[in-house]
Design an enzyme around this catalytic site. Structure first.
Site, PDB file in Angstrom:
ATOM      1  N   ASP A  81     -33.182   8.706  -7.826  1.00 38.91           N
ATOM      2  CA  ASP A  81     -32.873   7.339  -7.394  1.00 38.91           C
ATOM      3  C   ASP A  81     -34.186   6.691  -6.981  1.00 38.91           C
ATOM      4  O   ASP A  81     -34.652   6.939  -5.881  1.00 38.91           O
ATOM      5  CB  ASP A  81     -31.872   7.378  -6.238  1.00 38.91           C
ATOM      6  CG  ASP A  81     -31.546   6.009  -5.676  1.00 38.91           C
ATOM      7  OD1 ASP A  81     -31.958   5.020  -6.280  1.00 38.91           O
ATOM      8  OD2 ASP A  81     -30.890   5.951  -4.625  1.00 38.91           O
ATOM      9  N   ASP A 132     -29.959   2.095 -12.587  1.00 37.42           N
ATOM     10  CA  ASP A 132     -29.993   2.801 -11.302  1.00 37.42           C
ATOM     11  C   ASP A 132     -29.050   4.001 -11.377  1.00 37.42           C
ATOM     12  O   ASP A 132     -28.342   4.188 -12.369  1.00 37.42           O
ATOM     13  CB  ASP A 132     -29.573   1.848 -10.173  1.00 37.42           C
ATOM     14  CG  ASP A 132     -30.220   2.205  -8.831  1.00 37.42           C
ATOM     15  OD1 ASP A 132     -30.583   3.389  -8.628  1.00 37.42           O
ATOM     16  OD2 ASP A 132     -30.355   1.305  -7.994  1.00 37.42           O
ATOM     17  N   HIS A 160     -29.574  10.532  -2.505  1.00 32.81           N
ATOM     18  CA  HIS A 160     -30.323  10.418  -1.244  1.00 32.81           C
ATOM     19  C   HIS A 160     -30.526  11.766  -0.569  1.00 32.81           C
ATOM     20  O   HIS A 160     -30.985  11.827   0.576  1.00 32.81           O
ATOM     21  CB  HIS A 160     -29.718   9.380  -0.277  1.00 32.81           C
ATOM     22  CG  HIS A 160     -29.935   7.959  -0.738  1.00 32.81           C
ATOM     23  ND1 HIS A 160     -29.740   6.873   0.069  1.00 32.81           N
ATOM     24  CD2 HIS A 160     -30.349   7.471  -1.923  1.00 32.81           C
ATOM     25  CE1 HIS A 160     -30.018   5.767  -0.620  1.00 32.81           C
ATOM     26  NE2 HIS A 160     -30.373   6.118  -1.831  1.00 32.81           N
ATOM     27  N   GLU A 192     -36.243  -1.794  -3.172  1.00 26.65           N
ATOM     28  CA  GLU A 192     -34.798  -1.922  -3.416  1.00 26.65           C
ATOM     29  C   GLU A 192     -34.005  -1.278  -2.297  1.00 26.65           C
ATOM     30  O   GLU A 192     -32.982  -1.795  -1.847  1.00 26.65           O
ATOM     31  CB  GLU A 192     -34.433  -1.268  -4.761  1.00 26.65           C
ATOM     32  CG  GLU A 192     -32.992  -1.505  -5.220  1.00 26.65           C
ATOM     33  CD  GLU A 192     -31.976  -0.480  -4.720  1.00 26.65           C
ATOM     34  OE1 GLU A 192     -30.785  -0.681  -4.959  1.00 26.65           O
ATOM     35  OE2 GLU A 192     -32.371   0.516  -4.081  1.00 26.65           O
ATOM     36  N   GLU A 193     -34.484  -0.124  -1.844  1.00 28.88           N
ATOM     37  CA  GLU A 193     -33.722   0.675  -0.872  1.00 28.88           C
ATOM     38  C   GLU A 193     -33.586  -0.003   0.490  1.00 28.88           C
ATOM     39  O   GLU A 193     -32.787   0.412   1.315  1.00 28.88           O
ATOM     40  CB  GLU A 193     -34.372   2.057  -0.703  1.00 28.88           C
ATOM     41  CG  GLU A 193     -34.300   2.947  -1.942  1.00 28.88           C
ATOM     42  CD  GLU A 193     -32.900   3.454  -2.264  1.00 28.88           C
ATOM     43  OE1 GLU A 193     -31.964   3.192  -1.482  1.00 28.88           O
ATOM     44  OE2 GLU A 193     -32.743   4.099  -3.313  1.00 28.88           O
TER      45      GLU A 193
HETATM   46 CO    CO Z   1     -30.845   4.620  -3.411  1.00 28.59          CO
HETATM   47 ZN    ZN Z   2     -31.317   3.194  -6.428  1.00 26.43          ZN
END
Ligand code: CO
Ligand code: ZN
Length: 331
Positions: free
Chosen positions: A166, A219, A305, A196-197
Site C-alpha cells: 500500500d 491502490d 497497514h 495519500e495516507e
Molecule cells: Co493505506
Molecule cells: Zn493506499
C-alpha cells in the site's frame, strides 16, 4: 506474462512515509527512463509523468507514500515516544521492527499493562533502539525523525508479501503499464502522488496541475476471504478490482462500465470492489473543478497497514493488463 518482482521489490523497499517520498520518486524515475515524453515534480513532491496520446486527458494516480511513525518525545531512559503517520491499529504494532531514514532499527513495544486487551492504545507504545539513555539516542534519532516497518520483501509463485504494498503496488502497476503502452487513446498523465495516507493531499494539488477529463487511481483494497472476515466480496486472487465505492468516492458509472467492458472484451479476470471504509486518491480527483469522471483499479490485499501486506501476483498482472487495454481502447 509474469510480473517483474525485481522492480516491485525495489519500489517496495524504498523508504517513503508520507512527506518523505523522494527516495521512492528517484527509484520510479530511474526505472522509467526512456518511457515517457516529459515529467515534472510539483511543490508537494508529486511526480507527474506525461505520455502523449491522442484523446482526452486522463490522470492516473498511485500514491508513493507509506504509513509510518514520527518521533514526538524521547524519555531520559532512552525510550522513544511516537505518533502515527496514517492509520494504525495499536495491536498490530506491538513487537514490530521499525527502521529510520538513517538505517537505525528499533522495535515497538508496549508499557506493562494490567489489562492489555482494554488498555492498549498508541500512547502506551514506545520504540526501543537499545541505546542506554536520551543523550545516546539523540546521536541517532531526534524528535521529528520518521520511521517505517523494517520487514523484508518476499515473493513466491503465488504472492508477494512486504510492507508498503500500500501503495507501491499501485505505483508498480502504473510503471509496468507505461512500459507496455502502445498508441494510447488518452493523453496520459501518470501521477505518483504524495501524502495519500494523511488525507489525499498530493492528489489534491496534482489534479489541479493536470486538470484531467478522466481520473483513475490505483491502490490496494481489503481481501475479505480470511477466516470470519467481514462480508465483502473481494478476494485475493479474484482478479483486478474495479471500484464501485469506498468511504471517499462513489465511482462514476461511465468509468465503471468502461473498465468492465474492457475486462470482458479482453478476458481479464475482474471483481467489483465495494467498501464502506477507506479512501484513495480518486476521492480527491473526482471532485476537482466541476467534477472528473473517475474510478479506481484496486488490488485485493490481506493485512493492509501491517508489515506483511499480501497480495496475489495474478491480481497484479490482471490490473496491469486491464489498465494497458483500457488506455489503448479509449473511452
Ligand atoms: Co493505506
Ligand atoms: Zn493506499
Amino acid at each position: 506474462m509474469p510480473i517483474n518482482t525485481a522492480v516491485l521489490k525495489k519500489v517496495c523497499e524504498a523508504f517513503g512515509p508520507s512527506g518523505h517520498e523522494c527516495q521512492v520518486r528517484e527509484v520510479i524515475l530511474e526505472d522509467l527512463k526512456g518511457c515517457y515524453d516529459d515529467y515534472q515534480v510539483d511543490v508537494l513532491g508529486n511526480l507527474i509523468v506525461h505520455k502523449k496520446g491522442d484523446g482526452p486527458k486522463i490522470m492516473l494516480a498511485g500514491h508513493m507514500d507509506e504509513i509510518g511513525f514520527i518521533v514526538t518525545y524521547i524519555e531520559d531512559e532512552g525510550f522513544i515516544r511516537f505518533s502515527n503517520i496514517g492509520g494504525f491499529d495499536p495491536f498490530m504494532l506491538v513487537s514490530r521492527r521499525v527502521i529510520f531514514a538513517n538505517g537505525v532499527q528499533g522495535v515497538i513495544r508496549s508499557e506493562r499493562l494490567e489489562n492489555f486487551r482494554t488498555e492498549l492504545s498508541q500512547s502506551k507504545l514506545y520504540i526501543d533502539i537499545g541505546a542506554p539513555n536520551k543523550e545516546h539516542v539523540e546521536k541517532l534519532v531526534k524528535v521529528g525523525d520518521v520511521a517505517v516497518y523494517s520487514a523484508s520483501f518476499y515473493a513466491d509463485e503465488y504472492k508477494v508479501m512486504t510492507p508498503a504494498l500500500d501503495d507501491r503496488v499501485g505505483c508498480f502497476i502504473m510503471m509496468e503499464t507505461l512500459k507496455q503502452l502502445k498508441n494510447p487513446k488518452f493523453d496520459c498523465y501518470f501521477v505518483f502522488t504524495t501524502q495519500e495516507e494523511v488525507g489525499l493531499r498530493g492528489a489534491k494539488t496534482s489534479v489541479y496541475t493536470v486538470d484531467p477529463d478522466y481520473g483513475l487511481a490505483f491502490d490496494v483494497t481489503g481481501a475479505f476471504d480470511t477466516p470470519k472476515a467481514l462480508k465483502y466480496s473481494m478476494k485475493m486472487g479474484g482478479g483486478a478490482c474495479i471500484k464501485i465505492k469506498d468511504a471517499s468516492v462513489i465511482c462514476h458509472k461511465a468509468m465503471i462500465d468502461f473498465l468492465t467492458k474492457v475486462a470482458v472484451d479482453n478476458n481479464i479476470k475482474y471483481q467489483y470492489e465495494i467498501l464502506d471504509m477507506g479512501g484513495t486518491d480518486t476521492g480527491a480527483i473526482h471532485v476537482h473543478k466541476s467534477g472528473v469522471i473517475s474510478g479506481c483499479i484496486s488490488v485485493s490485499s490481506r493485512y493492509i497497514h501491517g508489515d506483511a501486506e499480501m497480495c496475489a501476483q495474478s491480481d497484479i498482472e490482471d490490473c496491469i493488463n486491464l489498465t494497458v487495454k483500457a488506455l489503448e481502447t479509449g473511452i
